[in-house]
Write an enzyme that holds these catalytic residues in place. Structure first.
Site, PDB file in Angstrom:
ATOM      1  N   HIS A 138       0.805  -1.079   0.018  1.00 53.04           N
ATOM      2  CA  HIS A 138      -0.018  -0.135   0.062  1.00 53.04           C
ATOM      3  C   HIS A 138       0.972   1.200   0.003  1.00 53.04           C
ATOM      4  O   HIS A 138       1.844   1.353   0.818  1.00 53.04           O
ATOM      5  CB  HIS A 138      -0.828  -0.049   1.214  1.00 53.04           C
ATOM      6  CG  HIS A 138      -2.194  -1.149   1.219  1.00 53.04           C
ATOM      7  ND1 HIS A 138      -3.303  -0.874   0.649  1.00 53.04           N
ATOM      8  CD2 HIS A 138      -1.871  -2.164   1.646  1.00 53.04           C
ATOM      9  CE1 HIS A 138      -3.948  -1.984   0.749  1.00 53.04           C
ATOM     10  NE2 HIS A 138      -3.200  -2.860   1.493  1.00 53.04           N
ATOM     11  N   THR A 190      13.069 -10.127   2.842  1.00 47.38           N
ATOM     12  CA  THR A 190      12.765  -8.799   2.304  1.00 47.38           C
ATOM     13  C   THR A 190      13.787  -8.640   0.812  1.00 47.38           C
ATOM     14  O   THR A 190      13.836  -8.078   0.284  1.00 47.38           O
ATOM     15  CB  THR A 190      13.129  -7.724   3.182  1.00 47.38           C
ATOM     16  OG1 THR A 190      14.427  -7.899   3.671  1.00 47.38           O
ATOM     17  CG2 THR A 190      12.198  -7.772   4.527  1.00 47.38           C
ATOM     18  N   LYS A 191      14.546  -9.782   0.869  1.00 42.04           N
ATOM     19  CA  LYS A 191      15.478  -9.699  -0.142  1.00 42.04           C
ATOM     20  C   LYS A 191      15.626 -11.004  -0.960  1.00 42.04           C
ATOM     21  O   LYS A 191      15.334 -12.128  -0.280  1.00 42.04           O
ATOM     22  CB  LYS A 191      17.149  -9.268   0.238  1.00 42.04           C
ATOM     23  CG  LYS A 191      17.031  -8.020   0.946  1.00 42.04           C
ATOM     24  CD  LYS A 191      18.647  -7.480   1.238  1.00 42.04           C
ATOM     25  CE  LYS A 191      18.718  -6.040   1.888  1.00 42.04           C
ATOM     26  NZ  LYS A 191      20.160  -5.584   2.254  1.00 42.04           N
TER      27      LYS A 191
END
Length: 222
Positions: A138, A190-191
């Protein structure tokens, strides 16, 4: 009768133009079709979509199973594919509203998983329990507007063949997890994860990798 009008329009389009692109390129038609498919403010499609449209536009492989208590928020304007002998267990949620969800062969989606496209999951993948895999984010940058009224962004998640994602993990948008990798329980990825690598933690970091020369799993040293 609204769904009949939509179908009539779609099947009378020129053959050179796909149904999906025709709708997406016409803002007025896109809004109309969206409201006919999904009630305002909701993610779950209308009952007639579930019963009369989705079974004919989505692909279910031979021997695949979607358990009774799975929530299928899937819509006909994006892909949903479940490969041969793959299983989606109870209390999971599958949502292709903003991107395709494609699941390969012999893959297990464990209990209470949440998968929000765009997501591609390969063959022979094990997803344990309570995993969140979301290709959606978002926008929040305009402080004068509620976040829920701002745009959404998407980035594809790819989980390659033979991976094991352990319980309570989170895979964030844009991440690729390489072949035969393991995500330890409770990790937040996240990677990108290289192939043949074990990651753990928040944010997840590599703790072991497979050394092809020695044919052993080697601990990563800081």
């Amino acid at each position: 009768m609204s769904w009949l009008l939509i179908l009539l329009y779609c099947f009378t389009l020129p053959h050179s133009m796909s149904i999906s692109s025709s709708i997406k390129n016409n803002p007025g038609l896109k809004k109309f079709v969206h409201r006919m498919l999904i009630p305002k403010g909701e993610a779950r499609p209308r009952g007639w979509v579930i019963m009369f449209i989705n079974p004919f536009v989505h692909t279910r492989g031979k021997g695949s199973h979607i358990r009774r208590h799975t929530r299928m928020d899937v819509l006909p304007f994006n892909q949903f594919v479940l490969g041969d002998r793959s299983v989606i267990e109870d209390f999971s949620t599958i949502n292709n509203g903003v991107g395709n969800v494609v699941i390969g062969n012999d893959t297990l989606v464990g209990m209470a998983n949440v998968i929000i496209g765009p997501v591609t999951i390969g063959n022979n993948v094990i997803l344990a329990q309570n995993i969140v895999i979301s290709g959606l984010n978002h926008e929040y940058k305009d402080p004068a507007r509620p976040i829920r009224n701002q745009d959404v962004t998407t980035a594809p998640i790819i989980i390659e063949d033979d991976c094991w994602i352990a319980a309570n993990s989170v895979i964030t948008a844009g991440v690729t997890i390489g072949k035969h990798s393991v995500v330890a329980a409770g990790s937040v990825v996240t990677k990108n994860v290289p192939a043949y690598t074990i990651v753990a933690g928040n944010p997840a970091k590599a703790i072991r990798y497979y050394d092809g020369a020695t044919k052993e799993w080697v601990r990563v040293t800081e």
